[in-house]
Enzyme design. Structure first.
Site, PDB file in Angstrom:
ATOM      1  N   LYS A  58       0.856  -1.413  -0.083  1.00 32.37           N
ATOM      2  CA  LYS A  58       0.165   0.141  -0.029  1.00 32.37           C
ATOM      3  C   LYS A  58       0.776   1.209   0.239  1.00 32.37           C
ATOM      4  O   LYS A  58       1.837   1.372   0.801  1.00 32.37           O
ATOM      5  CB  LYS A  58      -0.978   0.114   1.168  1.00 32.37           C
ATOM      6  CG  LYS A  58      -2.084   1.009   1.229  1.00 32.37           C
ATOM      7  CD  LYS A  58      -2.865   0.987   2.395  1.00 32.37           C
ATOM      8  CE  LYS A  58      -2.290   1.548   3.604  1.00 32.37           C
ATOM      9  NZ  LYS A  58      -1.970   2.814   3.569  1.00 32.37           N
ATOM     10  N   LYS A  91      -7.776   7.202  -1.048  1.00 29.98           N
ATOM     11  CA  LYS A  91      -9.011   7.630  -0.398  1.00 29.98           C
ATOM     12  C   LYS A  91      -9.901   8.884  -1.001  1.00 29.98           C
ATOM     13  O   LYS A  91     -10.079  10.075  -0.699  1.00 29.98           O
ATOM     14  CB  LYS A  91      -8.984   8.251   1.052  1.00 29.98           C
ATOM     15  CG  LYS A  91      -8.327   7.091   1.852  1.00 29.98           C
ATOM     16  CD  LYS A  91      -8.242   7.553   3.715  1.00 29.98           C
ATOM     17  CE  LYS A  91      -7.670   6.482   4.386  1.00 29.98           C
ATOM     18  NZ  LYS A  91      -6.245   6.315   4.163  1.00 29.98           N
ATOM     19  N   ASP A  94     -14.845  12.702  -3.691  1.00 27.96           N
ATOM     20  CA  ASP A  94     -15.338  13.905  -4.433  1.00 27.96           C
ATOM     21  C   ASP A  94     -16.420  13.547  -5.232  1.00 27.96           C
ATOM     22  O   ASP A  94     -16.574  12.098  -5.482  1.00 27.96           O
ATOM     23  CB  ASP A  94     -14.275  14.695  -5.087  1.00 27.96           C
ATOM     24  CG  ASP A  94     -14.659  16.328  -4.942  1.00 27.96           C
ATOM     25  OD1 ASP A  94     -15.659  16.612  -5.272  1.00 27.96           O
ATOM     26  OD2 ASP A  94     -13.840  17.152  -4.698  1.00 27.96           O
ATOM     27  N   ILE A  95     -16.978  14.355  -5.978  1.00 29.29           N
ATOM     28  CA  ILE A  95     -18.114  13.939  -7.213  1.00 29.29           C
ATOM     29  C   ILE A  95     -17.352  13.162  -8.248  1.00 29.29           C
ATOM     30  O   ILE A  95     -16.179  13.118  -8.477  1.00 29.29           O
ATOM     31  CB  ILE A  95     -18.672  15.449  -7.658  1.00 29.29           C
ATOM     32  CG1 ILE A  95     -17.591  15.961  -8.455  1.00 29.29           C
ATOM     33  CG2 ILE A  95     -19.457  16.017  -6.679  1.00 29.29           C
ATOM     34  CD1 ILE A  95     -18.323  17.148  -9.534  1.00 29.29           C
ATOM     35  N   TYR A 209      -5.004   0.650  17.274  1.00 30.90           N
ATOM     36  CA  TYR A 209      -4.563  -0.550  17.092  1.00 30.90           C
ATOM     37  C   TYR A 209      -5.292  -1.957  17.546  1.00 30.90           C
ATOM     38  O   TYR A 209      -5.458  -1.701  18.919  1.00 30.90           O
ATOM     39  CB  TYR A 209      -2.955  -0.629  17.138  1.00 30.90           C
ATOM     40  CG  TYR A 209      -1.960   0.081  16.125  1.00 30.90           C
ATOM     41  CD1 TYR A 209      -1.944   0.005  15.003  1.00 30.90           C
ATOM     42  CD2 TYR A 209      -1.591   1.289  16.776  1.00 30.90           C
ATOM     43  CE1 TYR A 209      -1.262   0.757  14.272  1.00 30.90           C
ATOM     44  CE2 TYR A 209      -0.636   2.211  16.192  1.00 30.90           C
ATOM     45  CZ  TYR A 209      -0.735   1.997  15.025  1.00 30.90           C
ATOM     46  OH  TYR A 209       0.139   2.808  14.204  1.00 30.90           O
TER      47      TYR A 209
HETATM   48  O1  S5P Z   1      -8.975   3.522   8.648  1.00 27.85           O
HETATM   49  C1  S5P Z   1      -8.054   3.607   8.400  1.00 27.85           C
HETATM   50  C2  S5P Z   1      -7.661   3.366   7.016  1.00 27.85           C
HETATM   51  C3  S5P Z   1      -6.453   3.405   6.595  1.00 27.85           C
HETATM   52  S1  S5P Z   1      -6.456   3.039   4.928  1.00 27.85           S
HETATM   53  N1  S5P Z   1      -6.858   3.602   9.024  1.00 27.85           N
HETATM   54  C4  S5P Z   1      -5.517   3.747   8.656  1.00 27.85           C
HETATM   55  O2  S5P Z   1      -4.597   3.800   9.249  1.00 27.85           O
HETATM   56  N2  S5P Z   1      -5.511   3.684   7.306  1.00 27.85           N
HETATM   57  C5  S5P Z   1      -4.108   3.854   6.607  1.00 27.85           C
HETATM   58  O3  S5P Z   1      -3.270   2.460   7.029  1.00 27.85           O
HETATM   59  C6  S5P Z   1      -3.257   5.024   6.991  1.00 27.85           C
HETATM   60  O4  S5P Z   1      -3.660   5.956   5.939  1.00 27.85           O
HETATM   61  C7  S5P Z   1      -1.876   4.669   7.007  1.00 27.85           C
HETATM   62  O5  S5P Z   1      -1.373   4.431   5.524  1.00 27.85           O
HETATM   63  C8  S5P Z   1      -1.867   2.949   7.303  1.00 27.85           C
HETATM   64  C9  S5P Z   1      -1.540   2.644   9.002  1.00 27.85           C
HETATM   65  O6  S5P Z   1      -0.504   2.699   9.250  1.00 27.85           O
HETATM   66  P1  S5P Z   1       0.231   2.354  10.830  1.00 27.85           P
HETATM   67  O7  S5P Z   1       1.551   3.026  10.368  1.00 27.85           O
HETATM   68  O8  S5P Z   1      -0.416   3.262  11.521  1.00 27.85           O
HETATM   69  O9  S5P Z   1       0.157   0.888  10.858  1.00 27.85           O
END
Ligand code: S5P
Length: 256
Positions: A58, A91, A94-95, A209
């Site tokens: 990603k 993410k 928008d329209i 987390y």
């Molecule tokens: O709800 C979300 C959705 C996404 S896509 N929470 C998130 O943290 N993310 C993404 O996942 C966020 O933009 C980041 O790139 C990754 C989490 O990173 P970490 O370092 O916290 O594991």
């Protein structure tokens, strides 16, 4: 009894979703790396060393300080070499007409190289239609954000339910969800879960987390997305191997 990834591939209308389920099964990894670094060489080095451990890489292409179009060629070569899919975490929100341009054009031309992108459903289904116009013929896949990991987010249970309903209308392009928990038993949806580390934890900017076991076994997720849990570790490769093993063993456990 829960279906395996290989069995679920048979239920997908979207060819990329089918391919991803098969890739996970063949490579035996349901780990995605969130390669949130700001330098192209660093990102390529992560992709090369951790590529063998993951099914999805990603990116946040717009946080790279030194982006050049040739970076994309290098990343694509590594995706081919190590067999992972590229997911640009853009993410869109928008329209339809605007997101179509943001997806296909600009300096990043995301639709040219990202197998997967994601979108918020806040603007309504036009966001999906706009992205589909630019991505469907290229056999891309879209994930909808149904839930978020961050504290105090506004994605209520009703919002998640409506997101699922929207996905069902466009199931040839939508491949699944970014979510913390599974939303339905339909086997073709792929659930990717960010906000995962080895212990339940928080950062100081609202990130929350859960553990891989909770994500996969309790919440029914398919792919865990791990960023700083891996990239901020002393030895990111061995940490990625650790997450990979836990995530795969937990998946096998969930089948029994
Ligand atoms: O709800 C979300 C959705 C996404 S896509 N929470 C998130 O943290 N993310 C993404 O996942 C966020 O933009 C980041 O790139 C990754 C989490 O990173 P970490 O370092 O916290 O594991």
């Amino acid at each position: 009894m829960k279906l395996s990834y290989a069995d679920r591939a048979k239920h997908c209308k979207n060819p990329l979703a089918k391919h991803l389920f098969q890739l996970i099964e063949n490579k035996k990894t349901n780990l995605a790396l969130s390669a949130d670094v700001t330098n192209c060489d660093k990102l390529l080095s992560l992709a090369n060393t951790i590529g063998p451990e993951i099914s999805v890489l990603k990116t946040h292409i717009d946080i790279l300080d030194d982006f050049t179009p040739s970076f994309i060629n290098e990343l694509q070569k590594l995706a081919e070499k190590h067999q992972f899919l590229i997911f640009e975490d853009r993410k869109f929100a928008d329209i339809g007409n605007t997101v179509k341009h943001q997806y296909a054009g600009g300096i990043y031309q995301i639709a040219e190289w990202a197998h997967i992108v994601n979108a918020h459903t806040l603007p309504g289904s036009g966001v999906i239609q706009g992205l589909a116009e630019a991505g469907k013929d290229k056999q891309r896949g879209l994930l909808l954000l149904a839930q978020m990991s961050s504290a105090n987010n506004l994605l209520t249970p009703d919002y998640s339910k409506k997101t699922l309903e929207m996905a069902r209308e466009f199931d040839e392009f939508v491949i699944g969800f970014i979510a913390q928990t599974k939303l339905s038993d339909e086997p073709h949806w792929i659930y990717m879960t960010p906000g995962v580390q080895l212990s339940e934890n928080k950062d100081n900017l609202g990130q929350q987390y859960i553990t891989p076991q909770k994500a996969i076994l309790e919440n029914g997720s398919d792919i865990i997305i791990v960023g700083r849990g891996i990239i901020a570790a002393k030895d990111p490769v061995s940490e990625a191997q650790k997450y990979r093993k836990i995530a795969w063993d937990t998946y096998l456990q969930s089948l029994t």
